[in-house]
Design a protein around this motif. Sequence first.
Motif, PDB file in Angstrom:
ATOM      1  N   UNK A 120      -5.065  25.437 -21.976  1.00 29.63           N
ATOM      2  CA  UNK A 120      -5.618  26.562 -21.226  1.00 29.63           C
ATOM      3  C   UNK A 120      -5.341  27.890 -21.936  1.00 29.63           C
ATOM      4  N   UNK A 121      -4.132  28.086 -22.429  1.00 26.89           N
ATOM      5  CA  UNK A 121      -3.778  29.354 -23.091  1.00 26.89           C
ATOM      6  C   UNK A 121      -4.567  29.547 -24.383  1.00 26.89           C
ATOM      7  N   UNK A 122      -4.638  28.507 -25.215  1.00 23.20           N
ATOM      8  CA  UNK A 122      -5.364  28.633 -26.483  1.00 23.20           C
ATOM      9  C   UNK A 122      -6.863  28.810 -26.213  1.00 23.20           C
ATOM     10  N   UNK A 123      -7.391  28.090 -25.249  1.00 15.58           N
ATOM     11  CA  UNK A 123      -8.824  28.187 -24.937  1.00 15.58           C
ATOM     12  C   UNK A 123      -9.214  29.548 -24.366  1.00 15.58           C
ATOM     13  N   UNK A 124      -8.290  30.207 -23.670  1.00 21.22           N
ATOM     14  CA  UNK A 124      -8.622  31.457 -22.980  1.00 21.22           C
ATOM     15  C   UNK A 124      -8.070  32.718 -23.649  1.00 21.22           C
ATOM     16  N   UNK A 125      -7.391  32.585 -24.786  1.00 24.42           N
ATOM     17  CA  UNK A 125      -6.795  33.739 -25.463  1.00 24.42           C
ATOM     18  C   UNK A 125      -7.442  33.922 -26.830  1.00 24.42           C
ATOM     19  N   UNK A 126      -8.211  34.977 -27.019  1.00 28.24           N
ATOM     20  CA  UNK A 126      -8.813  35.227 -28.341  1.00 28.24           C
ATOM     21  C   UNK A 126      -7.745  35.326 -29.432  1.00 28.24           C
ATOM     22  N   UNK A 127      -8.009  34.678 -30.563  1.00 29.34           N
ATOM     23  CA  UNK A 127      -7.074  34.693 -31.690  1.00 29.34           C
ATOM     24  C   UNK A 127      -5.916  33.723 -31.560  1.00 29.34           C
ATOM     25  N   UNK A 128      -5.953  32.850 -30.563  1.00 31.61           N
ATOM     26  CA  UNK A 128      -4.829  31.957 -30.273  1.00 31.61           C
ATOM     27  C   UNK A 128      -4.767  30.761 -31.219  1.00 31.61           C
ATOM     28  N   UNK A 129      -3.525  30.291 -31.424  1.00 28.02           N
ATOM     29  CA  UNK A 129      -3.262  29.077 -32.199  1.00 28.02           C
ATOM     30  C   UNK A 129      -2.140  28.316 -31.502  1.00 28.02           C
ATOM     31  N   UNK A 130      -2.214  27.000 -31.550  1.00 27.65           N
ATOM     32  CA  UNK A 130      -1.193  26.138 -30.962  1.00 27.65           C
ATOM     33  C   UNK A 130      -1.356  24.738 -31.520  1.00 27.65           C
TER      34      UNK A 130
END
Length: 148
Positions: A120-130
């Motif tokens: 959810x965090x990676x999908x909804x946060x622009x520029x995210x990586x995990x």
Amino acid sequence: MTNVFCRCIVQIFIFFYIQSAACNVWADGQYEVIIHPDVSDKNLSIKSLRAIFGMRLHTWSNGAMIRVFVMSDDASLHQKFCKEKLNIFSYQLRLAWDRLVFSGTGQAPIKVNSSEEMLAKVANTPGAIGYLWKADINNDRVDVLQIQ
């Protein structure tokens, strides 16, 4: 006698080499590094990946801010990711983050508590990586980063 001994040694090395190669293929195939779909960098070097998760690289190649998400230090996926992808133990990575925070020169990544929260965090946060187990990845919501 020495010829037989040499053959035995060579066979032992071959056996361990094959075992090690098989383990690495199996281990690397269980999880993936994931990114938000708007991230323009779809391929990344291992050196850049280490810099991102070491909190030393802060922007993608297009200038967008990188948001790093990790699981807790004792999570098995986090430990595997640190050892296999970053070639560092999770406690060493934690020490590097703590040094950045306590010296005031940087921040620690954002911790998530579950695979669902990571997705959810990676999908909804622009520029995210995990990172996630392959079985937990929903390819409609995140992209898989190719590591070179």
